[in-house]
Enzyme design. Structure first.
Site, mmCIF file in Angstrom:
data_model
loop_
_atom_site.group_PDB
_atom_site.id
_atom_site.type_symbol
_atom_site.label_atom_id
_atom_site.label_comp_id
_atom_site.label_asym_id
_atom_site.label_seq_id
_atom_site.Cartn_x
_atom_site.Cartn_y
_atom_site.Cartn_z
ATOM 1 N N CYS A 147 8.183 -5.167 -6.904
ATOM 2 C CA CYS A 147 9.200 -5.478 -6.221
ATOM 3 C C CYS A 147 10.074 -4.019 -5.999
ATOM 4 O O CYS A 147 9.685 -2.909 -6.464
ATOM 5 C CB CYS A 147 10.047 -6.410 -7.237
ATOM 6 S SG CYS A 147 9.199 -7.753 -7.908
ATOM 7 N N ARG A 168 7.868 -3.379 -0.572
ATOM 8 C CA ARG A 168 7.443 -3.708 -1.776
ATOM 9 C C ARG A 168 7.413 -5.006 -2.161
ATOM 10 O O ARG A 168 6.939 -5.769 -3.237
ATOM 11 C CB ARG A 168 8.440 -2.696 -2.772
ATOM 12 C CG ARG A 168 8.187 -1.544 -2.734
ATOM 13 C CD ARG A 168 9.243 -0.803 -3.862
ATOM 14 N NE ARG A 168 8.996 0.560 -4.311
ATOM 15 C CZ ARG A 168 8.382 1.010 -5.079
ATOM 16 N NH1 ARG A 168 7.897 0.017 -6.005
ATOM 17 N NH2 ARG A 168 7.932 2.016 -5.337
ATOM 18 N N TRP A 217 8.484 -9.337 -5.032
ATOM 19 C CA TRP A 217 6.900 -9.793 -4.744
ATOM 20 C C TRP A 217 6.673 -10.615 -6.004
ATOM 21 O O TRP A 217 6.610 -10.212 -7.118
ATOM 22 C CB TRP A 217 6.011 -8.470 -4.917
ATOM 23 C CG TRP A 217 4.553 -8.760 -4.484
ATOM 24 C CD1 TRP A 217 4.025 -9.022 -3.302
ATOM 25 C CD2 TRP A 217 3.534 -9.140 -5.273
ATOM 26 N NE1 TRP A 217 2.685 -9.301 -3.477
ATOM 27 C CE2 TRP A 217 2.572 -9.273 -4.564
ATOM 28 C CE3 TRP A 217 3.456 -8.997 -6.623
ATOM 29 C CZ2 TRP A 217 1.258 -9.468 -5.048
ATOM 30 C CZ3 TRP A 217 2.205 -9.322 -7.185
ATOM 31 C CH2 TRP A 217 1.011 -9.440 -6.520
ATOM 32 N N ASN A 262 11.567 -4.842 -11.766
ATOM 33 C CA ASN A 262 10.090 -4.723 -11.008
ATOM 34 C C ASN A 262 9.183 -4.319 -12.283
ATOM 35 O O ASN A 262 9.135 -3.497 -13.039
ATOM 36 C CB ASN A 262 10.296 -3.500 -10.238
ATOM 37 C CG ASN A 262 8.698 -2.965 -9.778
ATOM 38 O OD1 ASN A 262 7.857 -4.038 -9.570
ATOM 39 N ND2 ASN A 262 8.806 -1.746 -9.393
ATOM 40 N N GLY A 263 8.113 -5.450 -12.480
ATOM 41 C CA GLY A 263 7.111 -5.281 -13.278
ATOM 42 C C GLY A 263 6.843 -6.767 -14.029
ATOM 43 O O GLY A 263 6.862 -7.478 -13.264
ATOM 44 N N GLU A 277 -13.598 -0.273 4.600
ATOM 45 C CA GLU A 277 -12.062 -0.006 5.124
ATOM 46 C C GLU A 277 -11.892 -0.777 6.437
ATOM 47 O O GLU A 277 -10.727 -1.532 6.568
ATOM 48 C CB GLU A 277 -11.696 1.359 5.215
ATOM 49 C CG GLU A 277 -10.336 1.786 5.929
ATOM 50 C CD GLU A 277 -9.217 1.199 5.132
ATOM 51 O OE1 GLU A 277 -8.010 1.435 5.539
ATOM 52 O OE2 GLU A 277 -9.440 0.689 4.205
ATOM 53 N N LYS A 286 -9.003 -3.817 6.318
ATOM 54 C CA LYS A 286 -7.628 -3.544 7.156
ATOM 55 C C LYS A 286 -7.697 -4.944 7.901
ATOM 56 O O LYS A 286 -6.313 -5.703 8.024
ATOM 57 C CB LYS A 286 -7.925 -2.477 8.491
ATOM 58 C CG LYS A 286 -7.450 -1.400 7.933
ATOM 59 C CD LYS A 286 -6.041 -1.008 7.542
ATOM 60 C CE LYS A 286 -5.679 0.029 6.517
ATOM 61 N NZ LYS A 286 -6.168 -0.404 5.279
ATOM 62 N N GLU A 329 -6.359 -7.784 5.534
ATOM 63 C CA GLU A 329 -5.203 -7.534 5.092
ATOM 64 C C GLU A 329 -4.094 -8.028 6.223
ATOM 65 O O GLU A 329 -3.041 -8.859 5.771
ATOM 66 C CB GLU A 329 -4.713 -6.052 4.944
ATOM 67 C CG GLU A 329 -5.242 -5.561 3.636
ATOM 68 C CD GLU A 329 -4.954 -4.045 3.683
ATOM 69 O OE1 GLU A 329 -4.479 -3.518 2.449
ATOM 70 O OE2 GLU A 329 -5.169 -3.138 4.424
ATOM 71 N N HIS A 376 -30.969 -7.706 3.731
ATOM 72 C CA HIS A 376 -31.032 -7.901 2.337
ATOM 73 C C HIS A 376 -30.026 -9.184 2.036
ATOM 74 O O HIS A 376 -29.545 -9.177 0.802
ATOM 75 C CB HIS A 376 -30.870 -6.834 1.399
ATOM 76 C CG HIS A 376 -31.930 -5.929 1.537
ATOM 77 N ND1 HIS A 376 -32.911 -5.995 0.876
ATOM 78 C CD2 HIS A 376 -32.037 -4.605 2.174
ATOM 79 C CE1 HIS A 376 -33.841 -4.991 1.309
ATOM 80 N NE2 HIS A 376 -33.060 -4.108 2.019
ATOM 81 N N LYS A 378 3.218 -2.957 -0.933
ATOM 82 C CA LYS A 378 2.899 -1.675 -0.519
ATOM 83 C C LYS A 378 2.189 -0.866 -1.915
ATOM 84 O O LYS A 378 1.149 -0.415 -1.793
ATOM 85 C CB LYS A 378 3.606 -0.899 0.232
ATOM 86 C CG LYS A 378 3.378 0.537 0.547
ATOM 87 C CD LYS A 378 2.353 0.519 1.633
ATOM 88 C CE LYS A 378 2.126 1.833 2.151
ATOM 89 N NZ LYS A 378 0.796 2.030 3.076
#
Length: 607
Positions: free
Chosen positions: A2, A27, A74, A98-99, A479, A483, A486, A502, A602
């Site tokens: 947050c 955030r 968040w 935040n936490g 990556e 992306k 996300e 495989h 983020k």
């Protein structure tokens, strides 16, 4: 994850709080709220969803106080509803957090037994009720907060506002970052300097375990034992202009297009352009004495570490182990004393990576951080730090921070090779010359934007996408898939191309796009064989290669993004551009929120 901000000002703080929260919305954006003092009483406005909803409420019912705190959330404990939005408050105190408070159930039961009336599902509300109870027992605000800090367990940054105390805000941190901002007759507290950039450029960063008591003229900082301490006051480089979108539709697009410039800055800090040699900062270890390098990171940064593994092993002949930070410390990895552990993080505050760093220090390792924020916890706690010069990255999906990490890691690998005697001076010059060309090559790749957008139309209709690559293109495949997941919410997976038969080949049919990252190099022919296996089963191939690779592949029906030719050492940097643009345009085409994808934040500052 947050974002919090607190202001002691001279005029109404409601709009400055909202503006600061807008810069912190990366955030978290599940809900938002502010609280101010009006006539000594705490007054709140909170709203579910994004910050625009809070702004609408304030438009209908403004707040006029000159002291206030704000929060953008968040969600961890409790759904993203207005009742669960911060600030949480009683008649005596309001708090933003935040936490995660790990022992909140124990405290909630205790406080409920003492008469506390909880209104939310969150862990954070226990803090407000705990401090209120201590105030009612006769403690001062400072004493009440200190009593709370001795009881709560977990990770947190906190901001407190007290009824009847117009010239007082108290903050504390254990884990997530918190910065004190110094103004002219005003004081500020925020999760990072970006939030407070337009208000001040002078900051002190709280250390882990610190708390701070601020008035409009002073900031008194205490350590974890509540002893008064001094923390360095410094000027920040942040400016408000940096965090604007400019002419771009999204921050992500802006940050993708900034890459040639920020890569130039990053390389200029580590390379002597005239002599074409690497110029690393002084480091408290000798590359020659190392028998192994351990790299630990999370998410996109871990893929940068995987690329670096190829570079360190090839150019420095140094064995490398790459670990996801969230797993590394739990497997209790044996570490050789005097070895080197390297940590990669954009924010320098990633909780799991910080925990891995501390584990390595406890086991006698040298620690080196590659970070974008030089004032971050990680840069302060590591034995040494090498900075990426990406500037603020606001889009949740990392782009320029990733490629700047690659640039730094490439320089470190070359420097290690030189120090270990595995690279000749001529080989060093050749590699550095290639790195110097990277910004130009990335600019050329950006000119393929329209072609890449056309390819994205194919991806935007898919439910599943496969990414393939070999060598350093394998981490790029991981990556690229990340992306796409996300920001477009399309399921995607990255694989080493040689692993296709495989298992993943079972997924291939006419509805499955397959993105193949394959510069024309020593292993290109092997990747062509994998593409033929895909084509034989009707898979829709999007090939990212250079002109020689396009000629050699010659697969009918494949869409090809033709990149400029380049030395292999820089292909991970330059080929990042098309995979970023491919994900970006796909997300835009399906109408997704590119900069603020659902459920993500983020900076992951809690475990």
């Amino acid at each position: 994850m947050c974002g919090i901000v607190c202001v002691l000002g001279n005029e109404s703080v409601a709009m400055p709080l909202v503006d600061a929260l807008r810069r912190l919305e990366y955030r978290g954006y599940d809900s938002a709220g502010i609280a101010t003092l009006e006539g000594g009483a705490i007054v709140r406005r909170r709203a579910e969803g994004k910050l625009v909803n809070l702004e609408a409420k304030l438009g209908q019912a403004p707040l006029k106080g000159t002291s206030g705190i704000g929060h953008t959330r968040w969600a961890t404990h409790g759904r993203p509803t207005e009742d669960n939005a911060h600030p949480h408050a009683t008649e005596r105190v309001a708090v933003v957090h935040n936490g995660i408070i790990e022992n909140f159930r124990e405290l909630r039961d205790e406080l409920s037994a003492d008469g506390a009336d909880f209104q939310s599902e969150t862990d954070s509300e226990v803090i407000a009720h705990f401090v209120t109870r201590e105030l009612e027992r006769g403690l001062s605000p400072i004493e009440a907060v200190q009593a709370c800090l001795t009881r709560i367990r977990g990770a947190f940054s906190l901001g407190f506002l007290f009824a009847g105390e117009d010239d007082l805000i108290i903050g504390a941190r254990l884990g997530p970052p918190l910065a004190v901002g110094y103004g002219n007759g005003a004081m500020f507290l925020g999760s990072d300097a970006i939030a407070l950039g337009p208000l001040t450029n002078t900051f002190a960063y709280l250390e882990d375990g610190d708390s701070v008591v601020i008035t409009r003229s002073t900031a008194t900082i205490y350590d974890s034992e509540f002893n008064q301490v001094e923390r360095p006051i410094q000027k920040a480089e942040i400016s408000a202009a940096i965090v604007e979108k400019g002419n771009y539709r999204h921050f992500m697009a802006k940050e993708i297009h900034e890459q040639p410039e920020v890569i130039s800055h990053t390389l200029a800090s580590l390379v002597d352009m005239t002599s074409e040699t690497v110029r690393l900062p002084s480091l408290p270890f000798d590359w020659k004495n190392l028998s192994r390098l351990t790299i630990s990171a999370c998410g996109t940064a871990s893929f940068a570490g995987q690329v670096a593994k190829y570079w360190f092993e090839r150019y420095a002949r140094l064995p490398v182990e790459v670990d996801i930070a969230s797993e590394f410390r739990y497997r209790e990895a044996p570490l050789e004393k005097g070895g080197l552990s390297l940590f990669v993080s954009q924010s320098g505050e990633t909780a799991d990576t910080m925990a891995a760093l501390r584990y390595c220090q406890e086991n006698g390792q040298h620690t080196l951080a590659v970070v974008n924020v030089p004032t971050s916890t990680m840069s302060r706690e590591a034995d040494a730090m090498v900075r990426t010069l990406a500037g603020p990255e606001i889009g949740v999906a990392s782009t320029k921070a990733f490629t700047c990490q690659l640039a730094v890691l490439a320089c470190l690998a070359i420097g290690a090779g030189k120090a270990r005697g595995t690279l000749t001076p001529e080989a060093e010059k050749e590699l550095v010359r290639a790195l110097i060309e990277a910004p130009r090559l990335m600019a050329e790749a950006l000119r393929l934007d329209h072609e890449i957008e056309a390819c994205a139309r194919d991806l935007s209709k898919a439910k599943d996408v496969l990414y393939l690559g070999r060598g350093t293109s394998f981490p790029l495949a991981l990556e690229g898939a990340l992306k796409l997941k996300e920001i477009s919410y399309i399921h995607a997976e990255g694989y080493a191309a040689g692993e296709l038969k495989h298992g993943p080949i079972a997924l291939i049919d006419e509805s499955m796009p397959v993105v193949v990252i394959a510069p024309f190099d020593a292993i290109f022919e092997k990747t062509v064989s994998n593409m033929q296996e895909v084509a034989a089963r009707g898979g829709r191939i999007i090939l990212i290669t250079d002109e020689e690779g396009a000629k050699a592949a010659a697969l009918p029906g494949a869409k090809t993004i033709v990149m400029p030719a380049m030395p292999s050492v820089v292909s991970p940097l330059v080929y990042s551009v098309p995979i970023q643009l491919l994900a970006y345009h796909t997300a835009v085409l399906i109408g997704a929120d590119v900069d603020q994808p659902r459920n993500l934040a983020k900076s992951v500052t809690v475990e």
